[in-house]
Design an enzyme around this catalytic site. Structure first.
Site, PDB file in Angstrom:
ATOM      1  N   TYR A  44       0.859  -1.207   0.000  1.00 14.86           N
ATOM      2  CA  TYR A  44       0.000   0.000   0.000  1.00 14.86           C
ATOM      3  C   TYR A  44       0.880   1.237   0.000  1.00 14.86           C
ATOM      4  O   TYR A  44       1.864   1.293   0.734  1.00 14.86           O
ATOM      5  CB  TYR A  44      -0.901   0.014   1.244  1.00 14.86           C
ATOM      6  CG  TYR A  44      -2.359  -0.020   0.849  1.00 14.86           C
ATOM      7  CD1 TYR A  44      -2.887   1.012   0.082  1.00 14.86           C
ATOM      8  CD2 TYR A  44      -3.184  -1.083   1.206  1.00 14.86           C
ATOM      9  CE1 TYR A  44      -4.209   0.966  -0.320  1.00 14.86           C
ATOM     10  CE2 TYR A  44      -4.505  -1.120   0.810  1.00 14.86           C
ATOM     11  CZ  TYR A  44      -5.008  -0.086   0.041  1.00 14.86           C
ATOM     12  OH  TYR A  44      -6.312  -0.123  -0.358  1.00 14.86           O
ATOM     13  N   GLU A  46      -0.480   4.877  -0.566  1.00 16.81           N
ATOM     14  CA  GLU A  46      -1.242   6.106  -0.856  1.00 16.81           C
ATOM     15  C   GLU A  46      -0.329   7.315  -0.728  1.00 16.81           C
ATOM     16  O   GLU A  46       0.429   7.439   0.236  1.00 16.81           O
ATOM     17  CB  GLU A  46      -2.406   6.255   0.125  1.00 16.81           C
ATOM     18  CG  GLU A  46      -3.609   5.440  -0.287  1.00 16.81           C
ATOM     19  CD  GLU A  46      -4.765   5.579   0.693  1.00 16.81           C
ATOM     20  OE1 GLU A  46      -4.680   6.405   1.610  1.00 16.81           O
ATOM     21  OE2 GLU A  46      -5.742   4.840   0.523  1.00 16.81           O
ATOM     22  N   ASP A 204      -6.063  13.134 -25.466  1.00 15.23           N
ATOM     23  CA  ASP A 204      -6.083  11.745 -25.014  1.00 15.23           C
ATOM     24  C   ASP A 204      -5.458  10.936 -26.146  1.00 15.23           C
ATOM     25  O   ASP A 204      -6.100  10.675 -27.160  1.00 15.23           O
ATOM     26  CB  ASP A 204      -7.529  11.310 -24.742  1.00 15.23           C
ATOM     27  CG  ASP A 204      -7.621   9.833 -24.375  1.00 15.23           C
ATOM     28  OD1 ASP A 204      -6.610   9.114 -24.504  1.00 15.23           O
ATOM     29  OD2 ASP A 204      -8.717   9.396 -23.972  1.00 15.23           O
ATOM     30  N   THR A 230      -3.436   5.531 -22.200  1.00 14.50           N
ATOM     31  CA  THR A 230      -3.360   4.208 -21.586  1.00 14.50           C
ATOM     32  C   THR A 230      -1.994   3.644 -21.971  1.00 14.50           C
ATOM     33  O   THR A 230      -1.299   4.205 -22.817  1.00 14.50           O
ATOM     34  CB  THR A 230      -4.471   3.273 -22.090  1.00 14.50           C
ATOM     35  OG1 THR A 230      -4.438   3.273 -23.516  1.00 14.50           O
ATOM     36  CG2 THR A 230      -5.827   3.714 -21.595  1.00 14.50           C
ATOM     37  N   LYS A 233      -2.275  -0.231 -25.350  1.00 14.87           N
ATOM     38  CA  LYS A 233      -2.715  -0.360 -26.754  1.00 14.87           C
ATOM     39  C   LYS A 233      -1.468  -0.433 -27.629  1.00 14.87           C
ATOM     40  O   LYS A 233      -0.767  -1.436 -27.587  1.00 14.87           O
ATOM     41  CB  LYS A 233      -3.628   0.811 -27.100  1.00 14.87           C
ATOM     42  CG  LYS A 233      -4.909   0.810 -26.242  1.00 14.87           C
ATOM     43  CD  LYS A 233      -5.847   1.929 -26.621  1.00 14.87           C
ATOM     44  CE  LYS A 233      -7.156   1.831 -25.879  1.00 14.87           C
ATOM     45  NZ  LYS A 233      -7.164   2.566 -24.601  1.00 14.87           N
ATOM     46  N   ARG A 239      -2.017  -3.043 -18.640  1.00 21.57           N
ATOM     47  CA  ARG A 239      -3.207  -2.178 -18.655  1.00 21.57           C
ATOM     48  C   ARG A 239      -3.018  -1.078 -17.625  1.00 21.57           C
ATOM     49  O   ARG A 239      -2.587  -1.338 -16.491  1.00 21.57           O
ATOM     50  CB  ARG A 239      -4.459  -2.961 -18.267  1.00 21.57           C
ATOM     51  CG  ARG A 239      -4.839  -4.008 -19.242  1.00 21.57           C
ATOM     52  CD  ARG A 239      -6.228  -4.515 -18.942  1.00 21.57           C
ATOM     53  NE  ARG A 239      -7.180  -3.833 -19.768  1.00 21.57           N
ATOM     54  CZ  ARG A 239      -7.397  -4.136 -21.047  1.00 21.57           C
ATOM     55  NH1 ARG A 239      -6.706  -5.082 -21.631  1.00 21.57           N
ATOM     56  NH2 ARG A 239      -8.297  -3.498 -21.749  1.00 21.57           N
TER      57      ARG A 239
HETATM   58  N1  DSN Z   1     -12.777   1.153 -25.563  1.00 24.79           N
HETATM   59  C1  DSN Z   1     -11.367   1.130 -25.891  1.00 24.79           C
HETATM   60  C2  DSN Z   1     -11.171   0.878 -27.336  1.00 24.79           C
HETATM   61  O1  DSN Z   1     -11.439  -0.236 -27.726  1.00 24.79           O
HETATM   62  O2  DSN Z   1     -10.758   1.739 -28.095  1.00 24.79           O
HETATM   63  C3  DSN Z   1     -10.667   2.317 -25.460  1.00 24.79           C
HETATM   64  O3  DSN Z   1     -10.794   2.489 -24.099  1.00 24.79           O
END
Ligand code: DSN
Length: 398
Positions: A44, A46, A204, A230, A233, A239
């Site tokens: 933990y 925080e 984003d 993120t 991808k 993730r």
């Molecule tokens: N929903 C995702 C996508 O497939 O692009 C992005 O968060």
């Protein structure tokens, strides 16, 4: 063996035996999995590392010396990946948390966000009425032109007309370069005309972050005030989410993540993000991204040659959207997705610009090349998959 490990093995087999074309998915390295499955899950922490410069420093728990060092190391690596001196927060559990925290950092509920709608290729968290972003803020959407490209003139008009407190660029189903410089110029001009107008420019970059890291898409750094992403991808990592911001926003961003939107950070996931960054800094990763884009262009060209209608007529990045509405009006995206599933090809139904069907049915299919490029696919393999998809589509009984 417990049921859980049986199911994990089944999922492993599924991943081994299907052609994965979901544009937001990828396959992480063994080292990312080692980091995410490590003892750091027990800790933990925080708060923020004691060396943090944002004004938020110190943890609410003892025993944090190692995770302090890990978190700062992770932040330094990501600044190197994107060649930026922006402040970075690696604690967001996801892209959705990162986006919500970014809004909470600089906006007040009721403020206006100008963004791309989900139907046009934007993201759920960019103001969809069913998401907290659309419930807390007033959302205006900019339009696409007839070919499905962002209409920058419309952004300029809407900035002048509704003076949004934030303009948000970024998409989850847009296959073209996003001109961040043009949006910055629109905002600079609006600010020059009205000295009291101080909008934030947020990007984003979740889908295209890997392309930006490898120099295959123009960077938003130096132009946007806040950049969220993120890590799973095109970055091909664990993730999770991250927020970058101009240094003067560091304190606001840090307190928007903790304590406003989240509690304890996931230090094992932060370790996974650090490994992801180490990998993104290698020449092999840069070549991987170039191959992702070459593959996407080759596959997209094959679909066009076979008579398919691709939104915007092509792609500049790792994905494209096939619009079935004119060429296959009897088929929905859902029907195609389901039939591809039956043939061990995984893709997702997607709305198309000016969509007439519901998001559950849709008239489009989104296709991405990041995951199968990780498995070693080259242009010829993707062309063969495009031909196979065409056969499957031709075989669907409406
Ligand atoms: N929903 C995702 C996508 O497939 O692009 C992005 O968060």
């Amino acid at each position: 063996m417990s049921k859980v490990f049986d199911l994990i093995e089944k999922e492993q087999q599924r991943q081994n035996n299907t052609i994965e074309l979901i544009a937001s998915e990828n396959f992480v390295s063994d080292n990312v999995r080692r980091a995410v499955g490590s003892c750091l899950t027990n800790k933990y922490a925080e708060g923020y590392p004691t060396t943090r410069l944002s004004g938020h420093k110190g943890r609410y728990y003892g025993g944090c010396t190692v995770v302090d060092e890990l978190e700062e190391y992770c932040c330094d690596l990501w600044r190197q990946v994107f060649k930026t001196d922006y402040h970075v927060n690696v604690q967001p559990h996801s892209g959705s948390s990162a986006n919500l925290a970014a809004y909470m950092a600089v906006l007040t509920p009721g403020d206006t966000i100008l963004s791309m709608s989900l139907n046009d290729g934007g993201h759920l968290t960019h103001g969809s009425p069913v998401n907290i972003s659309g419930k807390l803020f007033h959302i205006e959407s900019y339009s696409l032109d007839a070919s499905g490209r962002i209409d920058y003139e419309d952004i300029a008009n809407k900035v002048r007309a509704s003076k949004p407190q934030m303009v948000l660029a970024g998409a989850s189903a847009y296959s073209r370069i996003i001109d961040f410089r043009k949006i910055r110029a629109i905002l600079d001009e609006a600010m020059a005309q009205d000295e009291t107008y101080k909008p934030y420019f947020m990007v984003d970059m979740a889908h295209i972050a890997g392309l930006i890291a490898a120099g295959e898409h123009p960077t938003p750094f130096g132009l946007a005030d806040i950049v969220t992403t993120t890590t799973h991808k095109t970055l091909r990592g664990t993730r999770g989410g991250m927020i970058f911001c101009r240094k003067e926003l560091a304190g606001k961003i840090d307190s928007a993540i903790f304590p406003c939107c989240q509690g304890g950070p996931l230090e094992h996931v932060i370790a996974g993000k650090a490994v992801t960054a180490e990998e993104a800094l290698t020449p092999e990763y840069q070549e991987y991204i170039r191959q992702v884009v070459r593959n996407s262009k080759a596959m997209c060209a094959q679909f066009i040659e076979m008579g398919y209608d691709v939104v915007t007529g092509g792609t500049d990045n790792h994905l494209f959207v096939i619009d079935l509405s004119k060429t296959h009006p009897h088929l929905t995206g859902k029907m195609v997705q389901n039939d591809l599933d039956r043939h061990d090809i995984t893709a997702n139904k997607n709305c198309v610009p000016f969509e007439k069907r519901s998001p559950v049915e849709t008239s489009g299919v989104r296709i991405g090349t990041a995951a199968m490029t990780t498995k070693g696919y080259k242009e010829a393999d993707f062309i063969a998959v495009a031909k196979r998809i065409d056969e499957i589509i031709r075989g669907i009984q409406a």
